[in-house]
Scaffold this active site. Structure first.
Site, PDB file in Angstrom:
ATOM      1  CG  ASP A  45      -5.934  -5.077   1.876  1.00  0.00           C
ATOM      2  OD1 ASP A  45      -6.512  -4.433   0.982  1.00  0.00           O
ATOM      3  OD2 ASP A  45      -5.537  -4.552   2.934  1.00  0.00           O
ATOM      4  CG  ASP A  74      -1.833   1.225   1.160  1.00  0.00           C
ATOM      5  OD1 ASP A  74      -2.258   1.571   0.046  1.00  0.00           O
ATOM      6  OD2 ASP A  74      -2.094   1.833   2.210  1.00  0.00           O
ATOM      7  CD  GLN A 103     -10.070   7.106  -2.703  1.00  0.00           C
ATOM      8  OE1 GLN A 103     -11.112   7.263  -2.069  1.00  0.00           O
ATOM      9  NE2 GLN A 103      -9.103   6.290  -2.275  1.00  0.00           N
TER      10      GLN A 103
END
Length: 376
Positions: free
Chosen positions: A271, A92, A194
């Site tokens: 995840d 990340d 996003q």
RNA sequence: GGGCAGUUACCAAAGUGGCCAACUGGGGCUGACUGUAACUCAGCUGUCUUUCGACUUCGGAGGUUCGAAUCCUUCACUGCCCA
């Protein structure tokens, strides 16, 4: 990196595929254990491979950059050599820390100014240097530097934030495309959608991300305070646009229920810290439902942790014993719970994959959903 | 046998006339945790009540006082010291 889409369910958007990296293959849908600081907390790699059957794990740019630091990682020859995990690693970018450590950072056009949570020292993350850091870490899959917008952000803020993430993406990609793989094996780069909980923003973002034509795409900014139904709606909106021949990664999600819903809507990669963190805090996710192992009711329950469990801890230890370990604050409790939870998560996605290939995913998922979300 | 100190909720331990159902730890119970500042955090822990509130408590009994965990008398028990 290569993605082979093997099968798409006829009754849903669920897919089964295979990702090939230079560190091995990943069968999707997949759950990726989180190993923030070069370690999946409380779990050995031996267990991760043999008992949990993890195919890829995460690392974190922000945390690894602060500790052990780039110099050590570079000297070691990258994270794989440093920690001994020779399967794929995804890092990340630190975008999540922009969200979770928001008190310690300031966002500017150039990037994010941070104060280290460890010693208070000042740092700057830019879309470019975050690529460099992930190159040095040696991630097989690197993530774009984004702003993970809170789930309750007002529209105007969500729009501004999304646009910043898009500009950062363009810069990150430009830099990624003009730099080389650091250690001889292939490194790829996923952009992140996003747009918070606003369908038009999500669509706009998904269009922009899809147009970059990268080897995989991620959906970020979900499971950050918005209702689950909103999250599912956003996944549908986004996945309608993201290319179906590329893996889709839903970042930071989630509960077993969230994962089943995500798979049904065409997500390939997940995840989440839940199996490990909640495990350390006494919560067990099982095929029969969710258990708080500290609860008094397990005091004299000498049955296996999960009667259908797939890892050795499930039949090696009883509920009463694990409760005792948690109550006694024994480190073994956290190890057992982490191994069990991760093995369960990996079993869940493996089963999902099996049923997608078998063509009965939807009915299986429906039945599984009622079981895994139950409170025991 | 004599002297001194002490007895507070599950445990430890504050409180020495009204702001005390009683600080604080521990223990216990329950909950939270979603791209990990997390072996963390929050609530409850005398009884009844959803709340407000009511009621019963500070070794036992009796007393002083408008009012007692706090003062007095006495009994019981515990610890230390001297015989």
């Amino acid at each position: 990196m290569k993605f082979d889409l093997q099968h798409t369910d006829s009754a849903s958007w669920a897919r089964a595929g295979v990702i090939t990296t230079d560190h091995g293959t990943i069968e999707t849908p997949i759950f990726m254990p989180v190993g923030t600081v070069a370690s999946v907390k409380a779990v050995h790699f031996h267990e991760l491979k043999e008992d949990i059957e993890a195919q890829i794990i995460l690392g974190n740019t922000y945390h690894l950059y602060l500790r052990p630091g780039l110099e050590i990682l570079e000297q070691a020859g990258g994270l794989h050599k440093f920690n001994g995990w020779n399967r794929p690693i995804l890092t990340d970018s630190g975008g999540y820390q922009v969200f979770s450590l928001s008190a310690n950072r300031k966002l500017k056009e150039e990037g994010a100014h941070f104060r280290s949570h460890i010693d208070g020292s000042k740092h700057l993350f830019t879309p470019e240097n975050v690529v460099d850091i992930q190159r040095i870490i040696g991630a097989d899959i690197m993530m774009a530097f984004d702003e993970c917008t809170p789930g309750d952000a007002p529209y105007a803020y969500a729009k501004t934030s999304m646009e910043l993430t898009h500009r950062w993406l363009a810069r990150g990609l430009q830099h990624f495309d003009t730099t080389e793989d650091k250690y001889g094996y292939s490194q790829t780069f996923f952009p992140i959608v996003q747009g918070c909980v606003y369908p038009d923003l999500r669509r706009q973002s998904a269009e922009f991300i899809a147009s970059q034509q990268r080897e995989g795409n991620a959906i970020g900014g979900l499971a950050v305070g918005e209702p689950a139904e909103k999250m599912y709606e956003m996944i549908e909106v986004v996945n309608e646009i993201l290319p179906s021949d590329k893996p889709r990664y839903l970042m930071g999600v989630g509960t077993p229920e969230n994962i089943l819903e995500g798979i049904e809507r065409g997500v390939d990669m997940f995840d989440c810290v839940m199996p490990t963190r909640n495990g350390r805090n006494g919560m067990l996710f099982t095929s029969e439902g969710i258990m708080n192992m500290r609860n008094e009711k397990w005091k004299n329950d000498f049955s296996p942790l999960d009667p259908n469990g797939t890892s050795y801890v499930d039949y090696s230890y009883t509920r009463a014993y694990l409760r005792h370990l948690f109550i006694s604050k024994e480190l073994l409790a956290m190890q057992i719970a982490s191994i069990h939870n991760l093995a369960f998560y990996l079993w869940l996605v493996k089963e999902a994959r099996r049923h997608i290939l078998a063509g009965d995913f939807v009915s299986w998922k429906k039945e599984m959903l009622t079981r895994v979300s139950r409170r025991l």
